[in-house]
Design an enzyme around this catalytic site. Structure first.
Site, PDB file in Angstrom:
ATOM      1  N   ASP A  13     -20.413  11.198 -31.274  1.00  0.00           N
ATOM      2  CA  ASP A  13     -21.827  11.555 -31.186  1.00  0.00           C
ATOM      3  C   ASP A  13     -22.279  11.305 -29.753  1.00  0.00           C
ATOM      4  OD1 ASP A  13     -24.118  12.479 -32.804  1.00  0.00           O
ATOM      5  OD2 ASP A  13     -25.030  10.618 -32.121  1.00  0.00           O
TER       6      ASP A  13
ATOM      7  N   ASP B  42     -22.039  15.731 -33.953  1.00  0.00           N
ATOM      8  CA  ASP B  42     -21.840  16.462 -32.705  1.00  0.00           C
ATOM      9  C   ASP B  42     -20.416  16.998 -32.606  1.00  0.00           C
ATOM     10  OD1 ASP B  42     -24.428  15.970 -31.919  1.00  0.00           O
ATOM     11  OD2 ASP B  42     -23.925  14.352 -30.540  1.00  0.00           O
TER      12      ASP B  42
END
Length: 155
Positions: free
Chosen positions: A46, A32
């Protein structure tokens, strides 16, 4: 791995025969966020949107306290994902960062359960903030797994 490492309690669950063949998808995810800290370390972040309360229950930071987040991490096998993401970042930094040294440059992972993160409710002393699961895998573990991916288990 040190006994106080949060993944030390999770690691034995990887021997569960029920996991055989159900790890599909772990190598198709994407990081991410990678953050470069002011001290030069790089951290994988994340985001997770998991609901940790009962259906219909109003969620609070309490639902995302350290113990609850650890349980969810283990149940969803996120520590395995965190380790794979760590190897991916390690390999990228090794390729792109001159004079890369895992001990110096790799700063670990943060799993951020966004429904539980709160600026209002502080963490207990010595605990991460609600909704945050930090882990600094040993550099040697990350390097060894990266090497294993390079040569395979049969070598």
């Amino acid at each position: 791995m040190a006994e106080d490492d949060p993944v030390a309690r999770y690691a034995p669950s990887l021997r569960n025969p029920g996991l055989s063949g159900v790890l599909r998808g772990y190598l198709t995810g994407s990081l991410d966020l990678v953050v470069r800290l002011p001290d030069g370390r790089y951290v994988v972040a994340d985001y997770k949107t998991n609901k940790l309360g009962s259906p219909g229950e109003a969620l609070t930071a309490w639902h995302y306290r350290s113990g609850a987040v650890e349980e969810e991490m283990a149940a969803a096998h996120y520590p395995l994902q965190a380790l794979l993401y760590s190897v991916a970042l390690h390999r990228y930094l090794r390729w792109r960062l001159p004079a890369y040294d895992a001990e110096q440059h790799f700063g670990g992972v943060l799993y951020l359960f966004v429904r539980g993160m709160s600026a209002v409710e502080p963490a207990a002393p010595g605990e991460p903030p609600p909704g945050v699961w930090p882990w600094l895998p040993p550099a040697g573990l990350v390097e060894a797994l990266s090497d294993l991916f390079d040569r395979g288990a049969g070598s």
